[in-house]
Design a protein around this motif. Structure first.
Motif, short mmCIF file in Angstrom:
data_model
loop_
_atom_site.label_atom_id
_atom_site.label_comp_id
_atom_site.label_asym_id
_atom_site.label_seq_id
_atom_site.Cartn_x
_atom_site.Cartn_y
_atom_site.Cartn_z
N HIS A 161 0.81 -1.22 0.00
CA HIS A 161 0.00 0.00 0.00
C HIS A 161 0.84 1.27 0.00
O HIS A 161 1.52 1.55 -0.97
N MET A 162 0.82 2.04 1.07
CA MET A 162 1.37 3.38 1.02
C MET A 162 2.89 3.42 1.04
O MET A 162 3.49 4.49 0.94
N THR A 163 3.52 2.29 1.20
CA THR A 163 4.97 2.22 1.07
C THR A 163 5.31 1.33 -0.12
O THR A 163 4.55 0.44 -0.48
N ASN A 164 6.44 1.58 -0.71
CA ASN A 164 6.87 0.78 -1.86
C ASN A 164 8.39 0.65 -1.80
O ASN A 164 9.08 0.77 -2.79
N THR A 165 8.89 0.41 -0.58
CA THR A 165 10.32 0.35 -0.37
C THR A 165 10.79 -1.10 -0.28
O THR A 165 10.02 -2.03 -0.48
N LEU A 166 12.05 -1.26 0.07
CA LEU A 166 12.65 -2.58 0.24
C LEU A 166 13.24 -2.68 1.64
O LEU A 166 13.47 -1.66 2.31
N ASN A 167 13.50 -3.90 2.09
CA ASN A 167 14.29 -4.05 3.31
C ASN A 167 15.76 -3.89 2.96
O ASN A 167 16.22 -4.24 1.87
N THR A 168 16.52 -3.33 3.91
CA THR A 168 17.95 -3.19 3.70
C THR A 168 18.59 -4.58 3.59
O THR A 168 18.39 -5.41 4.47
N PRO A 169 19.35 -4.85 2.54
CA PRO A 169 20.02 -6.15 2.46
C PRO A 169 20.91 -6.40 3.67
O PRO A 169 21.50 -5.46 4.23
N VAL A 170 21.00 -7.65 4.08
CA VAL A 170 21.77 -8.00 5.28
C VAL A 170 23.21 -7.49 5.17
O VAL A 170 23.76 -6.91 6.11
N GLU A 171 23.81 -7.69 3.99
CA GLU A 171 25.21 -7.28 3.82
C GLU A 171 25.38 -5.78 3.99
O GLU A 171 26.33 -5.31 4.63
N ALA A 172 24.46 -5.00 3.41
CA ALA A 172 24.53 -3.55 3.51
C ALA A 172 24.28 -3.08 4.94
O ALA A 172 24.93 -2.15 5.42
N LEU A 173 23.36 -3.75 5.62
CA LEU A 173 23.03 -3.38 7.00
C LEU A 173 24.24 -3.59 7.91
O LEU A 173 24.61 -2.70 8.70
N ALA A 180 27.08 -1.03 7.13
CA ALA A 180 26.86 0.38 7.45
C ALA A 180 26.73 0.65 8.94
O ALA A 180 27.01 1.76 9.39
N TYR A 181 26.28 -0.33 9.71
CA TYR A 181 25.94 -0.09 11.12
C TYR A 181 26.56 -1.16 12.01
O TYR A 181 26.86 -2.27 11.55
N PRO A 182 26.71 -0.86 13.30
CA PRO A 182 27.25 -1.86 14.24
C PRO A 182 26.18 -2.87 14.65
O PRO A 182 25.79 -2.95 15.82
N PHE A 183 25.70 -3.63 13.68
CA PHE A 183 24.65 -4.63 13.89
C PHE A 183 25.12 -5.98 13.34
O PHE A 183 26.00 -6.06 12.48
N ARG A 184 24.46 -7.01 13.83
CA ARG A 184 24.56 -8.33 13.22
C ARG A 184 23.14 -8.86 13.04
O ARG A 184 22.34 -8.82 13.99
N VAL A 185 22.80 -9.31 11.86
CA VAL A 185 21.47 -9.84 11.61
C VAL A 185 21.45 -11.30 12.05
O VAL A 185 22.12 -12.15 11.45
N SER A 186 20.70 -11.57 13.12
CA SER A 186 20.63 -12.93 13.67
C SER A 186 19.68 -13.81 12.88
O SER A 186 19.90 -15.02 12.75
N GLU A 187 18.60 -13.21 12.37
CA GLU A 187 17.62 -13.97 11.60
C GLU A 187 16.87 -13.05 10.65
O GLU A 187 16.53 -11.92 11.01
N TYR A 188 16.64 -13.56 9.47
CA TYR A 188 15.80 -12.87 8.49
C TYR A 188 15.09 -13.96 7.72
O TYR A 188 15.68 -14.63 6.88
#
Length: 532
Positions: free
Chosen positions: A412-424, A427-435
């Motif tokens: 609907h009112m958004t038409n974006t994407l999720n940030t790819p794990v590699e890019a996330l 760029a940031y001090p994060f680790r993606v534990s699950e997607y």
């Protein structure tokens, strides 16, 4: 008053040519913005929109970007036209929701397009991008606010460029009021580049095709879209169609927030009335009028067959009444950070619930009804600099007539994407534990609703976070006998202990904490077969 025409604007073949020319120009604007932006939110998630407007400020072409941006952008252009006279080399910047904006992170840049030797703009190029931080009381500028002044820097329509020269003092002011000035400078320059591309492409079209023909075909596309929308509405049964939906709460008071809509269809026109909606709230779920208008136009456009030129003409047969002082048209200085994202989704749910009574085979069940806004900010230990991360997270789409809902998609009112794990993680001090897919979250039915997703992020340094999400207490509705989708759930995992958190909350996170977001599924369509 009907404008004089040279006949070009009524030639269907020529209109198709101009539809493609103008749309391609808007799409090229978007490509330039994305490729030259600094922030992952714009470069990776594509949280931006671009469009072209005629000399009267009517949108004549748009890229396939974000409905809530594009539907509200005409009011931004109008606000700029009301505030200023233009000369070649000018550009106006704004983000004030009460002067044509939506919420403060969405910064709009409007550039008049002048043809050689002329003193009146022939057209306008405009871009809107969600900037990951514009100041305010929390990183990401999407706090649990109670007034707009807590949400960040407010920019009324101001000339950022005048006769080709940048307003250096205003530029310094903008960058001094964000936690991420280098990123903001890069993203704003990307918007300048996008608008420049749009202006140059328009001028090239005029040079090749002629001013008269171009202007006439731009207006002809508006008339064509209006005819198509009138024909669609005329095919609906005359009558008054009503629906009321509710948001979970406003983040301050636990009481639900009502969105009531009545759609009166008569002939080829529709009158949308939001009377009966909740009064504006203390929390930040308040929407401004531009969002209500945008959602109403989107709901009708979403039911039309693809291929129609997306422009202001299609809006002409639809009138919108959003009473001032309500959650769909709040008065200043109401907090509005979530109005653009969460409330806009629920407004669409209410509109489609009403339209389903008029067009049951064309209207889908409710989608996830949320954008699941997550902002995290702090000091990146790798660089020693402040960072601000913003993301909306996908969920399930509602099922429709003869088709299941799409899994893991922005709706609907958004038409974006999720940030790819590699890019996330880069760029940031994060680790993606699950997607992963949230299997089984879509509502059952003859056609099942789409599944939501699971997004779990581990913090590699202390940080502040804000979650603004809906459909946690109330499930996205099914339609025509379909079952509702599964509401979302959110958790903080600290030292192995998993604690459920509210859908609207602010947190102080420690290194090693994990945030787990489980997004809602879409509603099902039709009754499930007994053997299925």
């Amino acid at each position: 008053m009907t404008k004089k025409t040279n006949g070009a604007g009524e030639d269907p073949i020529l209109l198709e040519v101009y539809k493609s020319l103008l749309t391609a120009a808007a799409e090229e604007m978007g490509a330039a913005l994305q490729q030259s932006a600094f922030s992952p939110n714009i470069k990776e998630r594509r949280d931006f929109s671009c469009a072209l407007f005629n000399a009267d400020g009517r949108m004549t072409a748009q890229a396939a970007h974000i409905p809530v941006h594009l539907g509200a952008m005409p009011l931004s252009v109008q606000a700029c036209m009301d505030a200023h006279t233009f000369e070649p080399g000018d550009a106006v910047i704004l983000n004030d929701p009460y002067e044509g904006g939506t919420h403060l992170p969405d910064i709009t840049l409007v550039t008049p397009v002048f043809l050689p030797g002329e003193t009146r703009p022939f057209a306008f190029a405009a871009s809107r991008a969600h900037h990951a931080d514009v100041g305010g009381m929390s990183p990401g500028s999407m706090p649990l606010s109670r007034e707009i002044y807590q949400e960040g820097l407010i920019i009324p329509p101001i000339k950022i460029m005048e006769r080709g020269k940048r307003n250096a003092s205003l530029w310094k002011l903008l960058l001094a009021n964000t936690r991420t000035p280098n990123e903001r400078e890069g993203d704003l320059n990307a918007q300048f580049a996008a608008n420049h591309i749009g202006a140059e492409r328009l001028k090239a079209i005029v040079k090749r095709r002629g001013k008269s023909e171009t202007a006439d075909c731009m207006d002809g596309l508006l008339r064509y879209s209006e005819r198509m929308m009138r024909a669609f509405i005329a095919d609906l049964p005359d009558g008054v169609y009503e629906y009321e939906d509710h948001m979970d709460d406003d983040g301050v008071d636990p009481e639900p927030v009502g969105i009531a809509v009545s759609i009166a269809v008569k002939g080829g026109e529709a009158a949308v009335d939001f009377s009966g909606s909740s009064t504006q709230r203390a929390g930040n779920v308040n929407a401004v009028e531009a969002i209500a208008v945008s959602a109403a136009h989107y709901a009708f456009l979403s039911l039309l067959a693809p291929g129609m030129p997306m422009n202001a003409g299609s809006c002409a047969p639809i009138t919108v009444h959003a009473p001032q002082g309500t959650v769909v048209n709040a008065r200043r200085p109401a907090a509005v950070a979530a109005g653009n994202v969460e409330t806009s989704q629920r407004i669409v749910d209410a509109l489609l619930g009403a339209l389903a009574k008029a067009a049951p085979t064309q209207t889908p069940a409710a989608s996830q009804g949320a954008m699941n806004n997550l902002t995290v900010g702090g000091i990146d230990p790798r660089t020693g600099r402040s960072y601000a991360y913003y993301e909306t997270i996908a969920g399930g789409a509602g099922a429709g007539y003869n088709n299941p809902g799409v899994n893991a998609v922005h709706t609907h009112m958004t038409n974006t994407l999720n940030t790819p794990v590699e890019a996330l993680e880069y760029a940031y001090p994060f680790r993606v534990s699950e997607y992963s897919m949230r299997v089984g979250s879509g509502g059952e039915g003859q056609y099942r609703g789409g599944n939501g997703v699971v997004r779990e992020i581990e913090l590699l340094a202390d940080a502040s976070a804000t979650l603004l999400a809906e459909s946690r207490k109330r499930a996205p509705y099914g339609i025509n006998g379909g079952q509702p989708g599964t509401p979302g759930e959110d958790y903080l995992i600290r030292e192995g202990k998993k604690t459920r958190i509210p859908g609207k909350t602010q947190l102080e996170l420690q290194k090693g904490d994990r945030l787990r977001i489980e997004t809602p599924g879409g509603g099902g369509y039709g009754p499930k077969a007994e053997n299925g």
